[in-house]
Design an enzyme around this catalytic site. Structure first.
Site, mmCIF file in Angstrom:
data_model
loop_
_atom_site.group_PDB
_atom_site.id
_atom_site.type_symbol
_atom_site.label_atom_id
_atom_site.label_comp_id
_atom_site.label_asym_id
_atom_site.label_seq_id
_atom_site.Cartn_x
_atom_site.Cartn_y
_atom_site.Cartn_z
ATOM 1 N N ARG A 7 39.765 41.638 32.507
ATOM 2 C CA ARG A 7 38.468 42.089 32.985
ATOM 3 C C ARG A 7 37.404 41.647 31.994
ATOM 4 O O ARG A 7 37.614 41.691 30.775
ATOM 5 C CB ARG A 7 38.435 43.621 33.148
ATOM 6 C CG ARG A 7 39.167 44.136 34.379
ATOM 7 C CD ARG A 7 38.407 43.792 35.652
ATOM 8 N NE ARG A 7 39.013 44.351 36.854
ATOM 9 C CZ ARG A 7 39.841 43.696 37.654
ATOM 10 N NH1 ARG A 7 40.190 42.453 37.355
ATOM 11 N NH2 ARG A 7 40.332 44.263 38.747
ATOM 12 N N GLU B 200 29.299 39.656 35.642
ATOM 13 C CA GLU B 200 30.006 38.803 36.579
ATOM 14 C C GLU B 200 29.289 38.819 37.917
ATOM 15 O O GLU B 200 29.144 39.893 38.505
ATOM 16 C CB GLU B 200 31.446 39.284 36.744
ATOM 17 C CG GLU B 200 32.349 38.293 37.439
ATOM 18 C CD GLU B 200 33.813 38.691 37.374
ATOM 19 O OE1 GLU B 200 34.393 38.896 38.467
ATOM 20 O OE2 GLU B 200 34.371 38.830 36.270
ATOM 21 N N HIS C 172 36.487 33.814 38.455
ATOM 22 C CA HIS C 172 37.411 34.900 38.802
ATOM 23 C C HIS C 172 38.347 34.470 39.927
ATOM 24 O O HIS C 172 38.393 35.078 41.001
ATOM 25 C CB HIS C 172 36.631 36.159 39.197
ATOM 26 C CG HIS C 172 37.435 37.419 39.042
ATOM 27 N ND1 HIS C 172 36.857 38.634 38.747
ATOM 28 C CD2 HIS C 172 38.768 37.662 39.144
ATOM 29 C CE1 HIS C 172 37.794 39.571 38.682
ATOM 30 N NE2 HIS C 172 38.966 38.994 38.917
#
Length: 331
Positions: free
Chosen positions: A239, A268, A287
């Site tokens: 993460r 993000e 991602h």
């Protein structure tokens, strides 16, 4: 005639997840490319029996309070840090997630990131595209060896263990740090337990596979980065907020470490003008560690299984807050 339950799905997902839900539910689907605004989620859940969401959706107590009919929340992701599990449990709402299914794809991708940073592959691609490749160069784009380099894994869960299995094929000595020591994996994989400081100091590659918790938030900050070797490479497929981005910019710019490869970031997505995007020794991808066809299809199917089980009043097969069932019995 029995009324079908109403379900809100916050983004288009593979048909392996949508089709079984459509068979028995009234499905309202957000068709936008970007996540729905929270105001939209609040409006949509007001008369919904189920919610199928993604890790980009903030599902807090306000959302659950608005969803007075909500019987189940199903997330198409392993991590659930975007969902207030405590609030869900207090309200008697089971929360589903998709553990295990993306382990191998994420481990594969971790090694792709590791190799890309070690051998400077993105820089090489840019070099060719910019028309700079004129001859074979004995000193051009020199990288570092992966074979027999020391790998430090932070977080020895399913994904961390899968990465360790791949690392054995490269004859890498493997260190790991985890709050729970794993003698079984030490015996199976020959990995060595180390405290965090020792792991950071000894590793040529440091790969992050821990969940995001208050304890792991900015775990890799200035102190940790300065403990790493100046030749070390950091990989983050966990993460984004596990790494302090400001400290990482300084570490890469000032040579505290050699390079970094990031599948996840804070924030993000990263803005295109963020320093990490332009640094030549930082590989940033959007991602996509679990982005294989079969993995995403299975994730969608698991999310549907959880959703439909919750709507039927059955125990979720993949529940992130199993204590909700204990609470229900006690209540």
């Amino acid at each position: 005639m029995t009324t079908q339950p109403v379900v809100y799905v916050t983004r288009r997902i593979p048909e392996t997840g949508l089709a079984p839900v459509r068979e028995v539910c009234q499905v309202r689907l957000w068709e936008g490319e970007l996540p729905p605004p929270k105001t939209v989620i609040l409006q949509e859940v007001a008369d919904c029996d189920g919610l199928l969401c993604l890790l980009t959706d903030p599902i807090d107590d306000e959302v659950m309070a608005a969803g007075t009919r909500l019987r189940v929340i199903s997330q198409m992701a392993v991590g659930v840090d975007n969902i207030d599990l405590r609030a869900a449990t207090a309200r008697g709402i089971p929360v589903g997630h998709t553990p295990g299914v993306l382990t191998e794809a994420t481990a594969d991708f971790t090694f792709a990131l590791l190799m890309a940073a070690a051998r400077r592959i993105p820089e090489g691609v840019d070099y060719v595209r910019a028309g700079k490749w004129r001859t074979w160069e004995p000193m051009g784009l020199l990288g570092v060896d992966v074979w027999k380099a020391t790998l430090g894994i932070i977080g020895m869960g399913r994904i961390g263990a899968a990465v360790a299995r791949r690392a054995r094929g490269f004859a890498m000595p493997i260190l790991y740090y985890d709050p729970t020591r794993r003698p079984d994996l030490e015996a199976e994989l020959g990995v060595e337990y180390a405290d965090l400081d020792d792991l950071l100091a000894r590793s040529d590659f440091v790969s992050l596979h821990c969940p995001l918790t208050p304890e792991t938030y900015h775990l890799i900050g200035e102190t940790a980065l300065r403990r790493m070797k100046p030749t070390a490479i950091l990989i983050n497929a966990a993460r984004g907020p596990v790494v302090d981005p400001d400290a990482l910019v300084r570490a890469l710019s000032e040579g505290w470490i050699r390079a970094a490869a990031l599948d996840v970031t804070e924030p993000e997505p990263l803005p295109p003008d963020h320093p990490l995007v332009s640094l030549p020794n930082c590989v940033v991808v959007p991602h996509i560690a679990s982005a294989t066809v079969s993995t995403r299809e299975r994730m969608a199917a698991m999310a549907a299984e959880n959703l439909l089980a919750g709507l039927r009043g059955e125990r979720l097969p993949y529940c992130a807050n199993p204590e909700v069932y204990t609470r229900s019995r006690e209540g």
